[in-house]
Write an enzyme that holds these catalytic residues in place. Sequence first.
Site, PDB file in Angstrom:
ATOM      1  N   HIS A 381     -27.040 -18.297  37.646  1.00  0.00           N
ATOM      2  CA  HIS A 381     -28.016 -17.873  38.654  1.00  0.00           C
ATOM      3  C   HIS A 381     -29.454 -18.030  38.172  1.00  0.00           C
ATOM      4  O   HIS A 381     -30.391 -18.026  38.980  1.00  0.00           O
ATOM      5  CB  HIS A 381     -27.763 -16.413  39.051  1.00  0.00           C
ATOM      6  N   ARG A 382     -29.663 -18.165  36.866  1.00  0.00           N
ATOM      7  CA  ARG A 382     -31.019 -18.408  36.373  1.00  0.00           C
ATOM      8  C   ARG A 382     -31.502 -19.800  36.749  1.00  0.00           C
ATOM      9  O   ARG A 382     -32.712 -20.025  36.895  1.00  0.00           O
ATOM     10  CB  ARG A 382     -31.062 -18.270  34.849  1.00  0.00           C
TER      11      ARG A 382
END
Length: 408
Positions: A381-382
């Site tokens: 998700h980064r």
Amino acid sequence: MTEILMPRLSDTMEEGVISSWQKKPGDAIAVGDVIVDIETDKAVMEYEAYEDGVLGEILVAEGESAPIGAPIAVVVPAGSTVAPKEKAAATVPAAAPAPAPAPPAAAPPATTSPAPSRGTRPPSSPLARRLARDHGIDLATLTGSGPGGRIVRADIEAAVRASGPAPQLPAPQTPAPKVDDADVERVPLTRFRKVAARRLTESKRNAPHFYLTREVDAEALLAFRATLNTALAPAKVSVNDLIVKACATALREHPAVNVSYTEEELLFHKRVNVGVAVAVEDGLLVPVVKDADRKSVSQIGAETRELAGKARDGKLSAQEMSGGTFSVSNLGMYGIAGFSAVINPPEAAILAVGAVRDEPVVRDGQVVPGTRLSVTLSVDHRACDGATGAAFLARLAELLENPLLIVA
């Protein structure tokens, strides 16, 4: 005199183990000759000579380990030998920084302190030093049986036996099960397992995973595969080959998934290199199909089979396991309907592929026989958000359900 240093043979390698020496002291060496087989965290790899000469001394014996950059052998010019003082000097960097060298003709002091300083510690292998620390053995009291008087594991074990009743092995770091020894077989972790455990733990801890699952109608995919295999006979194309090609095509169209996250920036990879997970005896290896978006399905199939064979034989090179920008893990052949894979850093995503299965589906309001395939995308998700991952997975499903688009 030239030292051979433990090379870095993989991205995750921290130390290597000497699997077997192909040359012995005194043997002539030519450029390109295989000198030693080195076992890394991923495979056993051959180390080739980069200059002509003679193998003067082996510093790390078979079965022993050394960190990256430590001397493992000495090569001397043809017709020369390694003097004892040179041998001793060659082994010091692997253990600790040496003091300023004495003049060449100087002899060791006649009187020394009972406890030798770090600079005068006898030559020893990294494993021998660790075992000596574990058992409280002073290396200065031992005479090494290895090349050039080097203290090796056998010397430590002999000293332990000679010292009388004492623990045979260092105490385990984790409590052992409270069961009779006859009921337990203790198998030491291989470097594969240790490194995999560390990297996967780091991946789950550092990368906030999220998962997207999609059901794919696989009927057209199977029919297309059958047509290809008839046309390409005797060559064969697998369902996984088509999936790898479809992923590469989708990555080319959705470059925001073909990225790596760093603390300062996102790295958008210009090449599409797809790693293919291969199960081996000691764990899991991920050889990489480079530029998969530019290769045909048949090329991908042939290359994947070659890489998988090398992986199982422990013959993969560092180049064949590095540079991946995305990975595919397929457990469908084991009957697994679906699963979630752990991201292989520094990649931002991995696709988990389940089994192709027959099941009822609804078409035009009617329940009819169907063929389904479950795929799950694990995403960092980064590096990517949900919409980015969903768009990629939607395109992938479209390609798999219309396989002519894969080769278009």
